[in-house]
Design an enzyme around this catalytic site. Sequence first.
Site, mmCIF file in Angstrom:
data_model
loop_
_atom_site.group_PDB
_atom_site.id
_atom_site.type_symbol
_atom_site.label_atom_id
_atom_site.label_comp_id
_atom_site.label_asym_id
_atom_site.label_seq_id
_atom_site.Cartn_x
_atom_site.Cartn_y
_atom_site.Cartn_z
ATOM 1 N N ARG A 1 61.412 -14.081 40.523
ATOM 2 C CA ARG A 1 61.294 -15.480 40.943
ATOM 3 C C ARG A 1 60.860 -15.631 42.401
ATOM 4 O O ARG A 1 60.521 -16.727 42.842
ATOM 5 C CB ARG A 1 62.607 -16.203 40.668
ATOM 6 N N PRO B 1 61.297 -27.664 43.450
ATOM 7 C CA PRO B 1 61.961 -28.606 42.547
ATOM 8 C C PRO B 1 63.449 -28.323 42.376
ATOM 9 O O PRO B 1 63.915 -27.191 42.545
ATOM 10 C CB PRO B 1 61.216 -28.401 41.229
ATOM 11 N N GLY C 1 51.705 -21.168 50.526
ATOM 12 C CA GLY C 1 50.974 -20.019 50.020
ATOM 13 C C GLY C 1 51.790 -18.744 49.973
ATOM 14 O O GLY C 1 52.927 -18.678 50.454
ATOM 15 N N ASP D 1 61.063 -12.020 26.839
ATOM 16 C CA ASP D 1 60.502 -12.310 25.528
ATOM 17 C C ASP D 1 60.358 -13.820 25.385
ATOM 18 O O ASP D 1 60.483 -14.559 26.365
ATOM 19 C CB ASP D 1 61.395 -11.727 24.428
ATOM 20 N N ASN E 1 67.031 -22.373 47.540
ATOM 21 C CA ASN E 1 67.239 -20.939 47.726
ATOM 22 C C ASN E 1 68.674 -20.549 48.043
ATOM 23 O O ASN E 1 69.129 -19.484 47.634
ATOM 24 C CB ASN E 1 66.331 -20.421 48.850
ATOM 25 N N HIS F 1 62.305 -17.884 33.114
ATOM 26 C CA HIS F 1 63.732 -18.006 32.820
ATOM 27 C C HIS F 1 64.103 -17.288 31.530
ATOM 28 O O HIS F 1 65.224 -17.434 31.038
ATOM 29 C CB HIS F 1 64.137 -19.479 32.760
ATOM 30 N N SER F 2 63.166 -16.500 30.999
ATOM 31 C CA SER F 2 63.492 -15.622 29.880
ATOM 32 C C SER F 2 64.495 -14.552 30.295
ATOM 33 O O SER F 2 65.198 -13.992 29.442
ATOM 34 C CB SER F 2 62.219 -14.951 29.355
ATOM 35 N N VAL G 1 55.354 -22.487 48.767
ATOM 36 C CA VAL G 1 55.643 -22.977 50.124
ATOM 37 C C VAL G 1 54.615 -22.383 51.092
ATOM 38 O O VAL G 1 54.745 -21.261 51.564
ATOM 39 C CB VAL G 1 57.072 -22.602 50.564
ATOM 40 N N HIS H 1 58.965 -18.936 44.505
ATOM 41 C CA HIS H 1 59.588 -19.514 45.694
ATOM 42 C C HIS H 1 58.775 -19.236 46.948
ATOM 43 O O HIS H 1 58.853 -19.995 47.920
ATOM 44 C CB HIS H 1 61.018 -18.987 45.851
ATOM 45 N N ASP H 2 58.006 -18.176 46.958
ATOM 46 C CA ASP H 2 57.159 -17.871 48.107
ATOM 47 C C ASP H 2 55.842 -18.637 48.044
ATOM 48 O O ASP H 2 55.467 -19.323 48.995
ATOM 49 C CB ASP H 2 56.884 -16.373 48.170
ATOM 50 N N ASP I 1 52.836 -15.750 51.291
ATOM 51 C CA ASP I 1 52.797 -15.140 52.622
ATOM 52 C C ASP I 1 54.110 -14.499 53.043
ATOM 53 O O ASP I 1 54.293 -14.152 54.209
ATOM 54 C CB ASP I 1 52.390 -16.192 53.665
#
Length: 328
Positions: free
Chosen positions: A58, A159, A68, A248, A90, A189-190, A66, A62-63, A70
């Site tokens: 994830r 979000p 791009g 899956d 976070n 979220h699998s 925000v 999250h990177d 980086d």
Amino acid sequence: MSPFFLPLLLLHIITGAAAVQLRPGYYSGTCPEVETIVRVVMKKAFAREPRSLASVMRFQFHDCFVNGCDASMLLDDTPTMLGEKLSLSNINSLRSYEVVDEVKETLEKVCPGVVSCADIIIMASRDAVALTGGPDWQVKLGRLDSLTASQEASDNVMPSPRANATFLIDLFAKFNLSVKDLVALSGSHSIGQGRCFSIMFRLYNQSGTGRPDPALEPMYREKLNKLCPLNVDQNVTGDLDATPIIFDNQYFKDLASGRGFLNSDQTLFTFPETRGFVKQFSIDQEEFFKAFVEGMIKMGDLQVQQPGEIRKNCRVANRRAVETFWES
């Protein structure tokens, strides 16, 4: 308007120009074993704690959302900079930063000052998927690490678990990501777990009604009530789907049966514009895998024109005067 928010509005406009620099095999001449090294460290992390791979996967979302891709999300706070680790999306949520630290330390011994932390996130996210049973794919590399980070920038864009499909569709569209991309990438979220904090309103006060979310399947709601009673430590975690260490399409099967953990997950089935993709992915795992890979590659292309460097330590910008570069 925040000075950090403007680049987010322009991100999709300049992505194409910046992404041209990214390519497979970027380190073939300077650190040819880089992808093998990352994969080995990720395998060790999986053996120690399977959940860590879900956390690392994830990081890319999250990177990259925000300012791009980086590695700004990896920077620790300083006396003059409030970074992204304590942002609303976070704090008490992202974890396993030490896995990226281990990758970086290993690479610095083999090819010091060559591989960016931003590229490590991209490779490690891919490996997290592949090592848990999901697809494998060729990644484009060549990113630079940011010199700074911004909690405000993260708060402005990431979000909430309460988000509905309409909000998510609009958010992803700002990054040139389609409705199909949104649904496929939500399939991250699998694997992994979520906190009771993120679902208390669904269980006890959905939309201020004082009642649970009617979209919750009754037996699943009873299970969540036992996991997350009103007096629970809200950092207690529950599985995001029925196969939390296997990548899956079970996640989509769960959504179709009213067993989505987060509101931002279940809304993808209750909302007409996204429901079709949930149904499709729930019956066709290969189509989900294909769409997921396409979405990850597109998300990995997100860049903002800003100065960058190759950090020696992913948690801090280089302390002494070093050569920095402009992404264009």
